[in-house]
Design a protein around this motif. Sequence first.
Motif, mmCIF file in Angstrom:
data_model
loop_
_atom_site.group_PDB
_atom_site.id
_atom_site.type_symbol
_atom_site.label_atom_id
_atom_site.label_comp_id
_atom_site.label_asym_id
_atom_site.label_seq_id
_atom_site.Cartn_x
_atom_site.Cartn_y
_atom_site.Cartn_z
ATOM 1 N N TYR A 231 5.784 3.165 -8.099
ATOM 2 C CA TYR A 231 4.948 4.192 -8.686
ATOM 3 C C TYR A 231 3.502 4.032 -8.243
ATOM 4 O O TYR A 231 2.920 2.959 -8.329
ATOM 5 N N CYS A 232 2.924 5.096 -7.762
ATOM 6 C CA CYS A 232 1.513 5.099 -7.401
ATOM 7 C C CYS A 232 0.750 5.899 -8.437
ATOM 8 O O CYS A 232 1.064 7.062 -8.683
ATOM 9 N N ARG A 233 -0.228 5.260 -9.066
ATOM 10 C CA ARG A 233 -0.944 5.967 -10.137
ATOM 11 C C ARG A 233 -1.933 6.973 -9.585
ATOM 12 O O ARG A 233 -2.473 7.785 -10.306
ATOM 13 N N TYR A 234 -2.219 6.887 -8.303
ATOM 14 C CA TYR A 234 -3.113 7.874 -7.701
ATOM 15 C C TYR A 234 -2.358 9.134 -7.321
ATOM 16 O O TYR A 234 -2.841 10.247 -7.499
ATOM 17 N N CYS A 235 -1.165 8.926 -6.786
ATOM 18 C CA CYS A 235 -0.318 10.079 -6.450
ATOM 19 C C CYS A 235 0.437 10.581 -7.674
ATOM 20 O O CYS A 235 0.987 11.676 -7.664
ATOM 21 N N LYS A 236 0.486 9.741 -8.712
ATOM 22 C CA LYS A 236 1.212 10.069 -9.942
ATOM 23 C C LYS A 236 2.675 10.356 -9.698
ATOM 24 O O LYS A 236 3.272 11.259 -10.286
ATOM 25 N N HIS B 22 6.418 8.352 -7.671
ATOM 26 C CA HIS B 22 6.949 7.248 -6.889
ATOM 27 C C HIS B 22 6.818 7.574 -5.410
ATOM 28 O O HIS B 22 7.208 8.649 -4.966
ATOM 29 N N THR B 23 6.229 6.646 -4.699
ATOM 30 C CA THR B 23 6.052 6.837 -3.265
ATOM 31 C C THR B 23 6.512 5.573 -2.554
ATOM 32 O O THR B 23 6.728 4.537 -3.170
ATOM 33 N N LEU B 24 6.619 5.665 -1.275
ATOM 34 C CA LEU B 24 6.994 4.507 -0.482
ATOM 35 C C LEU B 24 5.776 3.610 -0.273
ATOM 36 O O LEU B 24 4.718 4.075 0.126
ATOM 37 N N ALA C 82 0.828 -1.200 0.000
ATOM 38 C CA ALA C 82 0.000 0.000 0.000
ATOM 39 C C ALA C 82 0.863 1.250 0.000
ATOM 40 O O ALA C 82 1.882 1.324 0.681
ATOM 41 N N CYS C 83 0.403 2.204 -0.767
ATOM 42 C CA CYS C 83 1.062 3.507 -0.805
ATOM 43 C C CYS C 83 0.955 4.160 0.574
ATOM 44 O O CYS C 83 -0.120 4.211 1.169
ATOM 45 N N THR C 84 2.079 4.646 1.071
ATOM 46 C CA THR C 84 2.051 5.255 2.398
ATOM 47 C C THR C 84 1.502 6.676 2.357
ATOM 48 O O THR C 84 1.246 7.280 3.386
ATOM 49 N N VAL C 85 1.339 7.210 1.156
ATOM 50 C CA VAL C 85 0.835 8.579 1.042
ATOM 51 C C VAL C 85 -0.693 8.591 0.978
ATOM 52 O O VAL C 85 -1.360 9.260 1.758
ATOM 53 N N CYS C 86 -1.267 7.801 0.051
ATOM 54 C CA CYS C 86 -2.716 7.827 -0.115
ATOM 55 C C CYS C 86 -3.387 6.552 0.400
ATOM 56 O O CYS C 86 -4.593 6.503 0.524
ATOM 57 N N GLY C 87 -2.606 5.514 0.690
ATOM 58 C CA GLY C 87 -3.171 4.301 1.262
ATOM 59 C C GLY C 87 -3.694 3.311 0.247
ATOM 60 O O GLY C 87 -4.240 2.281 0.625
HETATM 61 ZN ZN LIG Z 1 -0.431 6.978 -3.470
#
Ligand SMILES: [Zn+2]
Length: 49
Positions: free
Chosen positions: A35-40, A42-44, A8-13
């Motif tokens: 890469y998170c396509r919601y945050c567009k 690269h996130t942790l 899970a993306c730590t930014v948006c979950g």
């Molecule tokens: Zn995200």
Amino acid sequence: MKKKLALACTVCGSRNYTKEVGDKTRTERLEIKKYCRYCKQHTLHRETK
Ligand SMILES: [Zn+2]
């Protein structure tokens, strides 16, 4: 036996990835930059159960 983990993306979950791991290779919590396509961007990403 293999176990499925969600990453899970730590930014948006959002759970963007899944990963199969064996119980024997279980280590500490995974933290991978992906890469998170919601945050567009690269996130942790961290494993969830
Ligand atoms: Zn995200």
